[in-house]
Design an enzyme around this catalytic site. Structure first.
Site, PDB file in Angstrom:
ATOM      1  NE  ARG A  54     -42.075 -16.661 -13.912  1.00  0.00           N
ATOM      2  CZ  ARG A  54     -42.719 -17.245 -14.908  1.00  0.00           C
ATOM      3  NH1 ARG A  54     -42.698 -16.732 -16.090  1.00  0.00           N
ATOM      4  NH2 ARG A  54     -43.409 -18.343 -14.714  1.00  0.00           N
ATOM      5  CB  SER A  94     -46.303 -15.049 -21.422  1.00  0.00           C
ATOM      6  OG  SER A  94     -45.034 -14.666 -21.855  1.00  0.00           O
ATOM      7  CE  LYS A 107     -46.617 -22.481 -21.620  1.00  0.00           C
ATOM      8  NZ  LYS A 107     -45.464 -21.584 -21.650  1.00  0.00           N
ATOM      9  CG  HIS A 127     -39.743 -13.872 -22.319  1.00  0.00           C
ATOM     10  ND1 HIS A 127     -41.069 -13.601 -22.578  1.00  0.00           N
ATOM     11  CD2 HIS A 127     -39.716 -15.113 -21.772  1.00  0.00           C
ATOM     12  CE1 HIS A 127     -41.806 -14.635 -22.218  1.00  0.00           C
ATOM     13  NE2 HIS A 127     -41.000 -15.569 -21.711  1.00  0.00           N
TER      14      HIS A 127
END
Length: 170
Positions: free
Chosen positions: A94, A132, A43, A19
């Site tokens: 990513r 994360s 989440k 990040h």
């Protein structure tokens, strides 16, 4: 010419070195970059919104970027962008799986407001595997997360895991 404002949205639970890389690079593309810390109903966050805001503010301050600020939001991203007069959404990628999801989100956002452009930044090769979700999983099983987060974020995560108990303890 008007100020070009960008938003880099995310849950940042926790904020990672990946990040921070996107923040540094995204800040070069706009006059002002807003890090939008949001909730995501799908989440299960380790940290509250307030804790994540404080964590991201601390990490951003450590980057020393004068044109970056942190704001929380709990709204449709394009509405938040409009409220902040932003015309650019910064998204980090990513892997191919990220692209498929982000491409779909960019298309939906464009349908909602075609004045807002999405810019994709590839994560630095050394940071591409960092997520994360995986950082939390590693920490919950007692693994070393120091290669993936700053020292202070590592301390925050370890303290939270110690408070909850490691999964490996069950």
């Amino acid at each position: 010419m008007s100020e070009r404002i960008g938003i880099y949205p995310g849950t940042f639970d926790p904020i990672t070195l990946g990040h921070a890389d996107i923040i540094r690079r995204g800040a070069k593309l706009v006059d002002r970059l807003i890090i939008g810390v949001t909730t995501n109903p799908s989440k299960n966050p380790m940290f509250s919104t307030e804790e994540r805001l404080a964590m991201v503010e601390r990490e951003v301050a450590g980057l020393g970027l004068a044109n970056v600020e942190v704001k929380g939001f709990n709204a449709l991203l394009v509405k938040f962008a409009k409220r902040e007069n932003a015309t650019v959404l910064v998204r980090g990628l990513r892997a191919v799986a990220d692209f498929e999801y982000e491409y779909q989100m960019a298309g939906m956002n464009q349908q909602l407001d075609d004045d807002i452009e999405t810019v994709f930044l590839m994560a630095d090769v050394s940071l591409q595997p960092i997520a994360s979700k995986l950082v939390k999983e590693i920490a919950l099983f007692g693994g070393d997360i120091t290669p993936f987060v700053s020292k202070q974020v590592c301390e925050d995560v370890v303290a939270r895991v110690e408070k909850r108990g490691q999964l490996g303890d069950y």
